[in-house]
Design a protein around this motif. Sequence first.
Motif, short mmCIF file in Angstrom:
data_model
loop_
_atom_site.label_atom_id
_atom_site.label_comp_id
_atom_site.label_asym_id
_atom_site.label_seq_id
_atom_site.Cartn_x
_atom_site.Cartn_y
_atom_site.Cartn_z
N LEU A 363 0.79 -1.17 0.01
CA LEU A 363 0.03 0.00 -0.03
C LEU A 363 0.87 1.26 -0.09
O LEU A 363 0.33 2.21 -0.47
N PHE A 364 1.87 1.24 0.64
CA PHE A 364 3.09 2.28 0.68
C PHE A 364 3.55 2.34 -0.89
O PHE A 364 3.99 1.21 -1.27
N LYS A 365 3.77 3.60 -1.38
CA LYS A 365 4.60 3.67 -2.41
C LYS A 365 5.87 2.96 -2.44
O LYS A 365 6.37 2.19 -3.58
N LYS A 366 6.58 3.00 -1.48
CA LYS A 366 7.70 2.24 -1.34
C LYS A 366 8.11 1.94 0.15
O LYS A 366 7.64 3.01 0.77
N PRO A 367 8.75 1.11 0.69
CA PRO A 367 9.01 0.94 1.96
C PRO A 367 9.67 2.24 2.67
O PRO A 367 10.36 2.75 1.91
N LEU A 368 9.10 2.61 3.76
CA LEU A 368 9.65 3.88 4.33
C LEU A 368 10.99 3.66 5.16
O LEU A 368 11.08 2.48 6.04
N LYS A 369 12.00 4.24 4.88
CA LYS A 369 13.34 4.14 5.58
C LYS A 369 13.13 5.06 6.86
O LYS A 369 12.71 6.06 6.92
N THR A 370 13.64 4.49 7.90
CA THR A 370 13.36 5.11 9.25
C THR A 370 14.78 4.67 10.07
O THR A 370 15.51 3.80 9.44
N GLY A 371 15.15 5.22 11.06
CA GLY A 371 16.28 5.09 11.99
C GLY A 371 16.08 3.54 12.56
O GLY A 371 14.67 3.28 12.55
N GLU A 372 16.74 3.06 13.31
CA GLU A 372 16.58 1.90 14.25
C GLU A 372 15.96 2.37 15.42
O GLU A 372 15.79 3.34 15.97
N ASN A 373 15.22 1.08 15.98
CA ASN A 373 14.51 1.04 17.17
C ASN A 373 13.25 2.12 17.11
O ASN A 373 13.35 3.30 17.50
N ILE A 374 12.45 1.70 16.79
CA ILE A 374 11.13 2.33 16.29
C ILE A 374 10.34 2.63 17.51
O ILE A 374 9.78 1.49 18.37
N LEU A 375 10.54 3.43 18.44
CA LEU A 375 9.86 3.75 19.89
C LEU A 375 8.66 4.12 19.76
O LEU A 375 7.74 3.43 20.81
N VAL A 376 8.21 4.65 19.08
CA VAL A 376 6.64 5.29 18.83
C VAL A 376 6.11 5.06 17.35
O VAL A 376 6.83 5.56 16.39
N MET A 377 5.25 4.13 17.33
CA MET A 377 4.24 4.54 16.12
C MET A 377 2.92 4.64 16.60
O MET A 377 2.21 3.73 17.48
N ALA A 378 2.13 5.74 16.03
CA ALA A 378 0.93 6.17 16.68
C ALA A 378 0.10 6.97 15.65
O ALA A 378 0.98 7.64 14.61
N GLU A 379 -1.16 6.88 15.63
CA GLU A 379 -1.89 7.60 14.80
C GLU A 379 -2.23 9.10 15.29
O GLU A 379 -2.39 9.22 16.73
N SER A 380 -2.12 10.14 14.27
CA SER A 380 -2.37 11.44 14.76
C SER A 380 -3.35 11.99 13.75
O SER A 380 -3.63 11.50 12.59
N PRO A 381 -3.80 13.11 13.88
CA PRO A 381 -4.88 14.00 13.02
C PRO A 381 -4.04 14.14 11.73
O PRO A 381 -4.67 14.26 10.48
N GLN A 382 -2.76 14.27 11.59
CA GLN A 382 -1.98 14.45 10.21
C GLN A 382 -1.62 13.20 9.61
O GLN A 382 -0.98 13.25 8.41
N GLY A 383 -1.47 12.00 10.52
CA GLY A 383 -1.22 10.72 9.79
C GLY A 383 -0.52 10.07 10.94
O GLY A 383 -0.62 10.20 11.94
N LEU A 384 0.40 8.89 10.38
CA LEU A 384 1.26 8.14 11.10
C LEU A 384 2.43 8.85 11.70
O LEU A 384 3.28 9.38 10.89
N ILE A 385 2.39 9.10 13.04
CA ILE A 385 3.75 9.66 13.85
C ILE A 385 4.81 8.45 14.20
O ILE A 385 4.09 7.39 14.71
N TYR A 386 5.86 8.52 13.73
CA TYR A 386 6.87 7.68 14.22
C TYR A 386 8.03 8.31 14.76
O TYR A 386 8.38 9.51 14.19
N ILE A 387 8.57 7.78 15.76
CA ILE A 387 9.81 8.57 16.53
C ILE A 387 10.86 6.96 16.73
O ILE A 387 10.44 6.33 17.33
N THR A 388 11.84 7.33 16.25
CA THR A 388 13.18 6.41 16.32
C THR A 388 14.05 6.98 17.19
O THR A 388 14.02 8.07 17.95
N GLY A 389 15.22 6.10 17.75
CA GLY A 389 16.18 6.75 18.36
C GLY A 389 17.02 7.74 17.42
O GLY A 389 17.89 8.41 18.02
N GLU A 390 16.79 7.79 16.04
CA GLU A 390 17.68 8.75 15.32
C GLU A 390 16.72 9.75 14.36
O GLU A 390 17.24 10.91 13.96
N ASP A 391 15.50 9.43 14.08
CA ASP A 391 14.53 10.42 13.52
C ASP A 391 12.98 10.37 13.91
O ASP A 391 12.74 9.43 14.51
#
Length: 638
Positions: A363-391
């Motif tokens: 469903l995603f146009k391409k896999p989303l690249k993120t930093g390691e250790n995804i500490l938060v994945m949550a829904e927000s009014p703007q979309g999916l917020i993610y927070i890792t140890g790097e970004d």
Amino acid sequence: MKILLLQFKLMMMIALFFGTTSANAQKAETPNQSYDLGSSINEMTLTVGGVLVVATNDGLVGIRPTESQPVFRFNDFGKLKPEETQFVPNSPYIIVTQGVGSKFAGIAKTKRAVIDYMTGKVIFNSDTDNWNQVFTCDVVLPQNKLILSGIQKEGDKFEKTTPKVAVYDLGASKLDYSFFLDKPGRVGVAKDVSVTGTPLLLKDMLIIPTAQGLVAKSHTGEDIWTTKIKGINWMVADATEKEIYGFETTSNGKNTRIHKIGNNGAELWKDDRKVQGNISNFQILPQGLAVVSDKSDGGSSSVFSTKNESEIAFLSANSGEDLWDKAPKTKGYVQHFYVQDDGILFGIQQGGINKISFDGKTLFKKPLKTGENILVMAESPQGLIYITGEDANIVDLKTGDQVWKKPLKYKNSAAVASTFDSAKNRYLIAADDTVFAIDANSGDVSELAKVKFDEKEAANTMEMRDGNIFLSASQNLMMLGDNGDQKYHGYYKSPGKSGFMKVMGGVMAVASTGLAMAHAAKAGMNKTGYGSSNNLRNYNDYGKENQRAADMFASIGDASFNMMSQRFKATAATENAQFILTKLDDGVGLVKVNKDTGNVDKEIVLKDKKPEYQVDDLAGVLYYKANDKSIYAYDLNK
């Protein structure tokens, strides 16, 4: 005029500084309660119900700070090793095990006991209930039952050597029913009828996995059906309880076989389904079966060894066949797994987020690249917020497109803290000694403040307090105004060596409760009415753990669970204060610091260079091992 104003501000800052460390704070040398346990203390465990369980040379002792005498003393088995005491997650129960069991009668004696630490009742004791051996012992929630298997010393000589199963009502503290796993006195070749996994308790029956197959019994112990499906480790039923899935770990431990059985015992799949690795997540969906399994090379360095990564499969509930032509690549372990209306969203511990539809399309146009250790994945009014140890970033949940123009990047942080400032409609993230502000609408990023904590600590908690921003770590706490100006910074020197990083890994959107809501040893195993952990939560709901815990405990209805529910309905002591162990003028002690003012409201000197203690953040109680045999309890709320 400017000089006078600067002098005034300087005087106020000096006054505030001394206010945070002054000796005007209430000192508490005398404990509110003291307990002489009469035996050497080995270990202290603060339970989710708020009772402190102390392991001594004589056994176990339970302490509730509102009572002057222990809630219970369990000395029947004498001194217990740490591994002999199991605290059943999200419950008021302790399972005590002593001795090594055997599936053959007479080889070795095992002792088992189940204690309700909230009431102090010993619900089951193998000695007093005439059990010579107990092989398995499982607490089943939310039904609030105890299911055990073993050898009971009752009846004739054959019954005394024939394995049996017993079901106890934990709320009523009584036996419901029991039955033998083999016919006592049966003539012929000896059969191994040992229980191989966790029983499944359904509305109309109890299913026991044994070495001879599955055995289904009524709730009074009568036979319903048996199968020849052997070695099942755990099971889960669909919502109707008409279809049951059994999971069998292969002999080498590297694969798992999935069986499907009807509630009449019939095998519903022509062949069982084998998946590589051990299953870490399993969910029954209208579209099929979502399965996550984790593969490990076991430490092998061979180029032919299994990769350390997760596999995601989507199986047909009718046949067990894989519905996806091509499984999504993970290249790491699945750390987050969420089921949504249009597909499955997952995040990889080594970095990366992707979403796949139930028919196997990305469903995603391409896999989303993120930093390691995804500490938060949550829904927000703007979309999916993610927070890792790097970004960090927000992405469109339908397409995976970035909402923020580019990810917020920072140096890999040992701790990251975040919260949402609703008054200014912005996200705040503390990482790499900086507080970043991200406008919720535009995604524009600005550096709001630099945060320098002593002892090289990193902020691991952030929350909004009356328009101000509160940050804290183990020995530091700080308040910033909404424009990033520092209101106060309190630092309390650690009692041990300074200069090293002391952080709690993870992101906290608001103050945590200390209650882990998901304790399942295996994903999906005997799923209860506690709700699925595979639902993507809203970012602003992360502070509602206490209410969820209260509702979860209240749903069971038992007196002990009701007591636990009331505990989580009460205002947490940490809502307005932080408790810090530090060096005081008179020795090592605990300080209670007001979050809003930075003032020390209370000091407790422990007079011990390396004190052994526990702090109940919810109730606001300090438990201190005063000497080899005594526990002191201090009320931190007064």
